[in-house]
Design a protein around this motif. Structure first.
Motif, PDB file in Angstrom:
ATOM      1  N   SER A   8       5.147   0.790 -10.653  1.00 34.68           N
ATOM      2  CA  SER A   8       4.859   1.631  -9.493  1.00 34.68           C
ATOM      3  C   SER A   8       5.971   1.521  -8.456  1.00 34.68           C
ATOM      4  O   SER A   8       6.399   2.526  -7.877  1.00 34.68           O
ATOM      5  CB  SER A   8       3.521   1.204  -8.874  1.00 34.68           C
ATOM      6  OG  SER A   8       3.269   1.912  -7.675  1.00 34.68           O
ATOM      7  N   LEU A  10      -0.882   5.741  -7.170  1.00 40.56           N
ATOM      8  CA  LEU A  10      -1.803   5.172  -8.159  1.00 40.56           C
ATOM      9  C   LEU A  10      -3.259   5.490  -7.853  1.00 40.56           C
ATOM     10  O   LEU A  10      -4.151   4.994  -8.523  1.00 40.56           O
ATOM     11  CB  LEU A  10      -1.642   3.649  -8.210  1.00 40.56           C
ATOM     12  CG  LEU A  10      -0.349   3.118  -8.822  1.00 40.56           C
ATOM     13  CD1 LEU A  10      -0.344   1.595  -8.766  1.00 40.56           C
ATOM     14  CD2 LEU A  10      -0.192   3.585 -10.258  1.00 40.56           C
ATOM     15  N   SER A  11      -3.498   6.334  -6.867  1.00 44.31           N
ATOM     16  CA  SER A  11      -4.871   6.586  -6.428  1.00 44.31           C
ATOM     17  C   SER A  11      -5.666   7.441  -7.395  1.00 44.31           C
ATOM     18  O   SER A  11      -6.871   7.558  -7.268  1.00 44.31           O
ATOM     19  CB  SER A  11      -4.855   7.244  -5.046  1.00 44.31           C
ATOM     20  OG  SER A  11      -4.252   6.388  -4.100  1.00 44.31           O
ATOM     21  N   ASP A  64     -11.303  -0.142  -7.836  1.00 47.52           N
ATOM     22  CA  ASP A  64     -10.164   0.767  -7.880  1.00 47.52           C
ATOM     23  C   ASP A  64      -8.959   0.110  -8.559  1.00 47.52           C
ATOM     24  O   ASP A  64      -8.634  -1.053  -8.290  1.00 47.52           O
ATOM     25  CB  ASP A  64      -9.747   1.170  -6.468  1.00 47.52           C
ATOM     26  CG  ASP A  64     -10.747   2.110  -5.818  1.00 47.52           C
ATOM     27  OD1 ASP A  64     -11.801   2.363  -6.432  1.00 47.52           O
ATOM     28  OD2 ASP A  64     -10.476   2.575  -4.695  1.00 47.52           O
ATOM     29  N   THR A  90       2.216   1.986  -3.571  1.00 46.11           N
ATOM     30  CA  THR A  90       1.230   2.257  -4.624  1.00 46.11           C
ATOM     31  C   THR A  90       0.431   3.518  -4.333  1.00 46.11           C
ATOM     32  O   THR A  90      -0.605   3.759  -4.955  1.00 46.11           O
ATOM     33  CB  THR A  90       0.257   1.073  -4.790  1.00 46.11           C
ATOM     34  OG1 THR A  90      -0.342   0.766  -3.516  1.00 46.11           O
ATOM     35  CG2 THR A  90       0.975  -0.153  -5.312  1.00 46.11           C
ATOM     36  N   LYS A 140      -5.908   0.802  -7.942  1.00 48.19           N
ATOM     37  CA  LYS A 140      -4.931   0.535  -6.892  1.00 48.19           C
ATOM     38  C   LYS A 140      -5.189  -0.809  -6.224  1.00 48.19           C
ATOM     39  O   LYS A 140      -4.250  -1.549  -5.911  1.00 48.19           O
ATOM     40  CB  LYS A 140      -4.973   1.658  -5.851  1.00 48.19           C
ATOM     41  CG  LYS A 140      -3.949   1.533  -4.737  1.00 48.19           C
ATOM     42  CD  LYS A 140      -4.022   2.743  -3.813  1.00 48.19           C
ATOM     43  CE  LYS A 140      -3.035   2.625  -2.666  1.00 48.19           C
ATOM     44  NZ  LYS A 140      -3.097   3.806  -1.776  1.00 48.19           N
ATOM     45  N   HIS A 141      -6.444  -1.156  -6.014  1.00 46.53           N
ATOM     46  CA  HIS A 141      -6.784  -2.426  -5.381  1.00 46.53           C
ATOM     47  C   HIS A 141      -6.376  -3.605  -6.261  1.00 46.53           C
ATOM     48  O   HIS A 141      -5.893  -4.625  -5.762  1.00 46.53           O
ATOM     49  CB  HIS A 141      -8.288  -2.487  -5.087  1.00 46.53           C
ATOM     50  CG  HIS A 141      -8.751  -1.454  -4.111  1.00 46.53           C
ATOM     51  ND1 HIS A 141     -10.072  -1.093  -3.968  1.00 46.53           N
ATOM     52  CD2 HIS A 141      -8.050  -0.697  -3.216  1.00 46.53           C
ATOM     53  CE1 HIS A 141     -10.182  -0.165  -3.031  1.00 46.53           C
ATOM     54  NE2 HIS A 141      -8.972   0.099  -2.569  1.00 46.53           N
ATOM     55  N   GLN A 188      -2.614  -3.983  -6.022  1.00 47.63           N
ATOM     56  CA  GLN A 188      -2.209  -4.517  -4.718  1.00 47.63           C
ATOM     57  C   GLN A 188      -2.359  -6.034  -4.658  1.00 47.63           C
ATOM     58  O   GLN A 188      -1.437  -6.742  -4.226  1.00 47.63           O
ATOM     59  CB  GLN A 188      -3.042  -3.869  -3.609  1.00 47.63           C
ATOM     60  CG  GLN A 188      -2.685  -2.422  -3.334  1.00 47.63           C
ATOM     61  CD  GLN A 188      -3.645  -1.761  -2.355  1.00 47.63           C
ATOM     62  OE1 GLN A 188      -4.641  -2.366  -1.954  1.00 47.63           O
ATOM     63  NE2 GLN A 188      -3.357  -0.534  -1.985  1.00 47.63           N
ATOM     64  N   THR A 204       0.824  -1.209   0.000  1.00 47.57           N
ATOM     65  CA  THR A 204       0.000   0.000   0.000  1.00 47.57           C
ATOM     66  C   THR A 204       0.857   1.258   0.000  1.00 47.57           C
ATOM     67  O   THR A 204       0.498   2.267  -0.622  1.00 47.57           O
ATOM     68  CB  THR A 204      -0.942   0.017   1.222  1.00 47.57           C
ATOM     69  OG1 THR A 204      -0.175  -0.205   2.414  1.00 47.57           O
ATOM     70  CG2 THR A 204      -1.981  -1.074   1.105  1.00 47.57           C
ATOM     71  N   TYR A 208       2.319  -2.965 -11.155  1.00 51.46           N
ATOM     72  CA  TYR A 208       2.900  -2.826  -9.822  1.00 51.46           C
ATOM     73  C   TYR A 208       4.418  -2.655  -9.881  1.00 51.46           C
ATOM     74  O   TYR A 208       4.982  -1.836  -9.148  1.00 51.46           O
ATOM     75  CB  TYR A 208       2.572  -4.013  -8.916  1.00 51.46           C
ATOM     76  CG  TYR A 208       3.247  -3.834  -7.574  1.00 51.46           C
ATOM     77  CD1 TYR A 208       2.811  -2.851  -6.688  1.00 51.46           C
ATOM     78  CD2 TYR A 208       4.382  -4.564  -7.233  1.00 51.46           C
ATOM     79  CE1 TYR A 208       3.459  -2.618  -5.493  1.00 51.46           C
ATOM     80  CE2 TYR A 208       5.039  -4.333  -6.030  1.00 51.46           C
ATOM     81  CZ  TYR A 208       4.581  -3.363  -5.169  1.00 51.46           C
ATOM     82  OH  TYR A 208       5.244  -3.121  -3.999  1.00 51.46           O
TER      83      TYR A 208
END
Length: 239
Positions: free
Chosen positions: A228, A51-52, A172, A48, A174-175, A178, A45, A225
């Motif tokens: 990122s 990446l929101s 999302d 990343t 981002k999710h 992750q 988290t 990822y």
């Protein structure tokens, strides 16, 4: 909660590794041949965070909406946010207890909605398990792992959302990134349970108790990822 929290993760060859998490969501790993833990690793988290997307704009619109609904009370968004965090934590704890011991929290409507959607008729093999990538040096805690009916292992992450927001924005990015990072960390560890499928389950917290599960392309989003993570490491180096 007392830190550090240490868990042992079983590997495919029968050995175990110890993974420690501190209060800043940083991870360290120690194999059975190491005398001490390795260096601190940032969490998925943390790496990343950029990446929101337009979270400020989305968050501002939400805050204004909540304030209007509460007669212009500027403190209402803060109270609502704290309530959402508390509800999310209670949901995660209820699911953890169910997977660990079969305990059913009938007083928690979001848990009951989750249970009816994905909890029943599924073999759960792990919950709230630490993980770490020994090469890329990041860590995390996966919500759950299951053995599916075809024998494959699946990785799961639970998220809570307002239904209106979910209907507008969907899952999302981002999710998705992750959960892909979690799956590939288990693969790099040569863990006993290596997922080939990934799912995000969204539970709505606004009283509708709706649930939606989204399958994630683990290889596709792991590419994002790694990009990122490279950006995170570069920015940290420059600072």
């Amino acid at each position: 909660m007392k830190y550090p929290i240490v868990q042992q993760v079983e590997l495919a060859d029968g050995r175990v590794v110890s993974i420690s998490r501190n209060g800043h969501h940083q991870y360290r790993i120690k194999t059975d041949t190491d005398k001490d833990y390795g260096p601190l690793m940032p969490s998925v988290t943390t790496t990343t965070g950029h990446l929101s997307g337009d979270t400020f704009g989305i968050g501002m619109n939400w805050a204004l909406k909540v304030a209007r609904e509460n007669g212009g009370d500027i403190n209402a968004p803060k109270v609502s946010s704290r309530k959402a965090i508390d509800e999310g934590e209670r949901l995660h704890e209820a699911i953890r207890k169910y997977i660990s011991s079969g305990s059913v929290d009938e007083e928690n409507p979001m848990f009951v909605a989750w249970l009816n959607e994905v909890g029943y008729d599924r073999e759960w093999v792990a919950t709230e398990q630490h993980l770490a990538h020994p090469v890329l040096c990041y860590g995390g805690t996966v919500d759950a792992l299951s053995r599916e009916k075809d024998g494959s292992i699946a990785i799961w992450d639970w998220k809570t959302k307002e239904q209106a927001s979910y209907e507008k924005y969907g899952a999302d990015l981002k999710h998705k990134v992750q959960i892909a990072a979690y799956a590939h960390a288990l693969q790099a560890l040569n863990a006993r349970y290596v997922p080939i499928k990934g799912y995000l389950t969204y539970i709505m917290r606004d009283g509708h108790n709706a649930v939606d599960t989204v399958e994630v392309d683990l290889d596709k989003y792991f590419k994002l990822y790694t990009a990122s993570l490279n950006m995170y490491n570069l920015v940290k180096e420059i600072k």
